[in-house]
Design an enzyme around this catalytic site. Structure first.
Site: not given
Ligand code: 13P
Length: 250
Positions: A9, A11, A94, A96, A166, A172, A212
């Site tokens: 992803n 982002k 997601h 976010e 997740e 992150g 992560s």
């Molecule tokens: P990270 O791997 O940066 O923690 O992000 C995970 C994520 O949100 C994947 O959709």
């Protein structure tokens, strides 16, 4: 039994030229992958990503999609647009988007249904926040998020979706759920699917871990029986790291 699926992803990262470069670097490194390999890129990079991925097994996805066929929804993408550009996977719900853009379980459901009905695969994200885990609500919450997201789908459609567990506190942050925590919560999701759709359906659904995930922890996570892959943020932005995750040691 289930083909693992490793998805990046990206982002809000990468221009089309950068997308081309990353995928070109990735191609030789993942050519022997046993998993499904997906990169979910910014919509403006889909064209470049598709071109760069030609002749490889890398599939291209996007990070969100609207449920309506067309209309006055400024900033959104429709299923027809995604299909016409060769998109195979769509991340839906997601954390976010839930946190910053007002996504709810109901809109996640509408989006997921639209993705499935258009013949693409949704990667439906669920997961608890830190305080919810501490209060003991993780299992109930992920079960609720998962079942609502699938409302209205037939058992055959459910079989084809991908779910990404997740935990929000692991995204992150460098914090990862332990192998056992991730396996256990994914087991809870699968048990909920089995109760609602039957064991045969639940056994088919691929459930990823995300948060992560990186070269140093992928092998342990992927050894867990319930974990069918990963949804990777930060570590998907470097070809070498993402390839190491794709080529995890069994
Ligand atoms: P990270 O791997 O940066 O923690 O992000 C995970 C994520 O949100 C994947 O959709």
């Amino acid at each position: 039994m289930r083909t693992p699926i490793i998805a990046g992803n990206w982002k809000m990262n990468k221009t089309p030229a950068e997308a081309t470069q990353l995928i070109q670097e990735l191609k030789p490194l993942v050519k022997d992958a046993k998993s499904t390999v997906v990169v979910c890129v910014p919509a403006l990079c889909v064209h470049a990503a598709k071109q760069a991925a030609r002749g490889s097994k890398i599939k291209v996805g996007v990070q969100n999609m609207h449920w309506a066929a067309s209309g006055a929804y400024t900033g959104e993408l429709s299923a027809d647009m995604c299909k016409a550009c060769g998109v195979d996977y769509v991340i839906v719900g997601h954390s976010e988007r839930r946190q910053y853009f007002g996504e709810t379980d109901e809109t996640v459901n509408k989006r997921a249904l639209a993705v499935v009905r258009a013949g693409m695969t949704p990667i439906i994200c669920v997961g608890e926040r830190k305080e919810q885990r501490e209060a003991g609500y993780t299992d109930a919450l992920v079960e609720y998020q998962t079942l609502i997201a699938l409302t209205g789908m037939t058992a055959d459609e459910v079989k084809k979706v991908v779910i990404a567990y997740e935990p929000v506190w692991a995204i992150g942050t460098g914090l990862t759920a332990t192998d056992e925590q991730a396996n256990e919560t994914i087991g809870v999701i699968r048990a909920a699917l089995a109760r609602k759709y039957g064991k045969r359906v639940a056994d088919k659904v691929r459930i990823q871990y995300g948060g992560s995930m990186k070269p140093s922890n992928v092998d342990g996570l992927m050894k867990q029986p319930e974990i069918d892959g990963g949804l990777i943020g930060g570590a998907s932005l470097k070809a070498e790291d993402f390839a190491r995750i794709v080529n995890y040691q069994e």
